[in-house]
Design an enzyme around this catalytic site. Sequence first.
Site, PDB file in Angstrom:
ATOM      1  N   PRO A  59      39.134  50.399  41.049  1.00  8.64           N
ATOM      2  CA  PRO A  59      38.712  50.239  42.456  1.00  8.64           C
ATOM      3  C   PRO A  59      39.013  48.788  42.841  1.00  8.64           C
ATOM      4  CG  PRO A  59      36.697  50.448  40.703  1.00  8.64           C
ATOM      5  CD  PRO A  59      38.032  50.926  40.237  1.00  8.64           C
ATOM      6  N   ASN A  60      39.513  48.816  44.261  1.00  9.18           N
ATOM      7  CA  ASN A  60      39.402  47.437  44.964  1.00  9.18           C
ATOM      8  C   ASN A  60      40.821  46.715  44.417  1.00  9.18           C
ATOM      9  OD1 ASN A  60      37.119  47.648  46.493  1.00  9.18           O
ATOM     10  ND2 ASN A  60      35.810  47.179  44.833  1.00  9.18           N
TER      11      ASN A  60
ATOM     12  N   ARG B 266      42.439  39.794  49.651  1.00  7.66           N
ATOM     13  CA  ARG B 266      41.204  39.088  49.563  1.00  7.66           C
ATOM     14  C   ARG B 266      41.090  38.265  48.367  1.00  7.66           C
ATOM     15  NH1 ARG B 266      38.100  42.705  53.121  1.00  7.66           N
ATOM     16  NH2 ARG B 266      39.418  42.679  54.812  1.00  7.66           N
TER      17      ARG B 266
ATOM     18  N   TYR C  43      41.613  36.002  42.358  1.00 11.05           N
ATOM     19  CA  TYR C  43      42.705  37.080  41.683  1.00 11.05           C
ATOM     20  C   TYR C  43      44.104  36.903  42.188  1.00 11.05           C
ATOM     21  CZ  TYR C  43      38.290  39.967  41.065  1.00 11.05           C
ATOM     22  OH  TYR C  43      37.180  40.424  40.746  1.00 11.05           O
TER      23      TYR C  43
ATOM     24  N   ASN D 190      43.555  48.359  33.863  1.00 11.13           N
ATOM     25  CA  ASN D 190      42.524  47.558  34.438  1.00 11.13           C
ATOM     26  C   ASN D 190      41.420  48.557  35.115  1.00 11.13           C
ATOM     27  OD1 ASN D 190      40.953  45.671  35.952  1.00 11.13           O
ATOM     28  ND2 ASN D 190      42.519  44.312  36.518  1.00 11.13           N
TER      29      ASN D 190
ATOM     30  N   ALA E  58      35.694  47.343  38.140  1.00 10.60           N
ATOM     31  CA  ALA E  58      34.266  47.191  38.014  1.00 10.60           C
ATOM     32  C   ALA E  58      33.864  48.502  37.020  1.00 10.60           C
ATOM     33  CB  ALA E  58      33.449  47.282  39.314  1.00 10.60           C
TER      34      ALA E  58
ATOM     35  N   GLU F 144      43.445  47.058  27.472  1.00 10.18           N
ATOM     36  CA  GLU F 144      42.597  46.880  28.486  1.00 10.18           C
ATOM     37  C   GLU F 144      42.888  45.266  29.024  1.00 10.18           C
ATOM     38  OE1 GLU F 144      38.276  46.773  27.584  1.00 10.18           O
ATOM     39  OE2 GLU F 144      37.715  45.236  29.287  1.00 10.18           O
TER      40      GLU F 144
ATOM     41  N   HIS G 235      42.509  42.314  32.355  1.00 11.60           N
ATOM     42  CA  HIS G 235      41.854  41.933  33.488  1.00 11.60           C
ATOM     43  C   HIS G 235      42.528  40.355  33.847  1.00 11.60           C
ATOM     44  CE1 HIS G 235      38.381  44.554  32.804  1.00 11.60           C
ATOM     45  NE2 HIS G 235      38.546  44.190  31.414  1.00 11.60           N
TER      46      HIS G 235
ATOM     47  N   ARG H 229      32.619  34.664  33.930  1.00  7.56           N
ATOM     48  CA  ARG H 229      31.813  35.153  35.155  1.00  7.56           C
ATOM     49  C   ARG H 229      30.615  35.645  34.848  1.00  7.56           C
ATOM     50  NH1 ARG H 229      36.238  38.583  38.420  1.00  7.56           N
ATOM     51  NH2 ARG H 229      34.724  38.169  40.122  1.00  7.56           N
TER      52      ARG H 229
HETATM   53  O1  CA2 Z   1      39.550  40.405  36.668  1.00 11.05           O
HETATM   54  C1  CA2 Z   1      39.886  41.913  36.954  1.00 11.05           C
HETATM   55  O2  CA2 Z   1      40.737  42.160  36.737  1.00 11.05           O
HETATM   56  C2  CA2 Z   1      38.470  42.547  37.091  1.00 11.05           C
HETATM   57  O3  CA2 Z   1      38.874  43.928  36.337  1.00 11.05           O
HETATM   58  C3  CA2 Z   1      38.858  42.888  38.410  1.00 11.05           C
HETATM   59  C4  CA2 Z   1      37.607  43.705  38.973  1.00 11.05           C
HETATM   60  C5  CA2 Z   1      36.358  43.078  38.428  1.00 11.05           C
HETATM   61  O4  CA2 Z   1      35.154  43.929  38.790  1.00 11.05           O
HETATM   62  C6  CA2 Z   1      36.223  42.934  37.131  1.00 11.05           C
HETATM   63  O5  CA2 Z   1      34.826  42.509  36.661  1.00 11.05           O
HETATM   64  C7  CA2 Z   1      37.300  42.111  36.671  1.00 11.05           C
HETATM   65  C8  CA2 Z   1      37.432  43.611  40.663  1.00 11.05           C
HETATM   66  C9  CA2 Z   1      38.831  44.011  41.167  1.00 11.05           C
HETATM   67  C10 CA2 Z   1      38.608  43.792  42.650  1.00 11.05           C
HETATM   68  O6  CA2 Z   1      39.851  43.293  43.098  1.00 11.05           O
HETATM   69  C11 CA2 Z   1      40.051  42.617  44.266  1.00 11.05           C
HETATM   70  C12 CA2 Z   1      41.225  42.303  44.561  1.00 11.05           C
HETATM   71  C13 CA2 Z   1      41.217  41.267  45.648  1.00 11.05           C
HETATM   72  C14 CA2 Z   1      40.311  41.172  46.440  1.00 11.05           C
HETATM   73  C15 CA2 Z   1      39.071  41.767  46.107  1.00 11.05           C
HETATM   74  C16 CA2 Z   1      38.942  42.336  45.169  1.00 11.05           C
END
Ligand code: CA2
Length: 148
Positions: free
Chosen positions: A12-13, A20, A25, A77, A80, A101, A103, A110
């Site tokens: 997700p996201n 964003r 990221y 990946n 969340a 896995e 990230h 974090r």
């Molecule tokens: O660091 C990572 O790759 C995460 O898997 C990213 C997840 C986060 O919940 C994990 O704890 C770590 C969040 C992905 C959200 O991706 C976005 C990318 C750009 C803007 C907003 C969110």
Amino acid sequence: MAAPTILVLQGPNLNLLGVREPEVYGSTTLTQLQQRLDLLAAELGVRLRHVQSNHEGELVDAIQIAAADGCLGAVVNAGAYTHTSVALRDALIGTALPFVEVHLSNVFARESFRHVSMMSDVALGVVTGLGAAGYEAGIRALVETRVG
Ligand code: CA2
């Protein structure tokens, strides 16, 4: 014979990559990341199946379908869902699909809820905090450790 296939699964996201929160990221979009990984895959003689979904069940389906199709493994990946999803853990264990896995950010730098993963203990390995290079390491590892 068709090239072996690796599932690159994005949770997700991650469709918001490059749009964003670039300070967390990076500024690379999901499409740019996928293109970069496709170049590596071509060098290594494998194909990538890119799947991104904001829905847990669709991620479970992608894992099951990849295993049924005989994919070599997966780079995951789960966003969340990494920290919460028993369903994804069960799918990965139940299919026995080898996976790495990944990230983008260093989850250990974090919030403490990100230090917990539902899947790390059943992964081949975990790469966190190296951005796109983490996905590349995962692909290389799957190719190098593949059976057959
Ligand atoms: O660091 C990572 O790759 C995460 O898997 C990213 C997840 C986060 O919940 C994990 O704890 C770590 C969040 C992905 C959200 O991706 C976005 C990318 C750009 C803007 C907003 C969110």
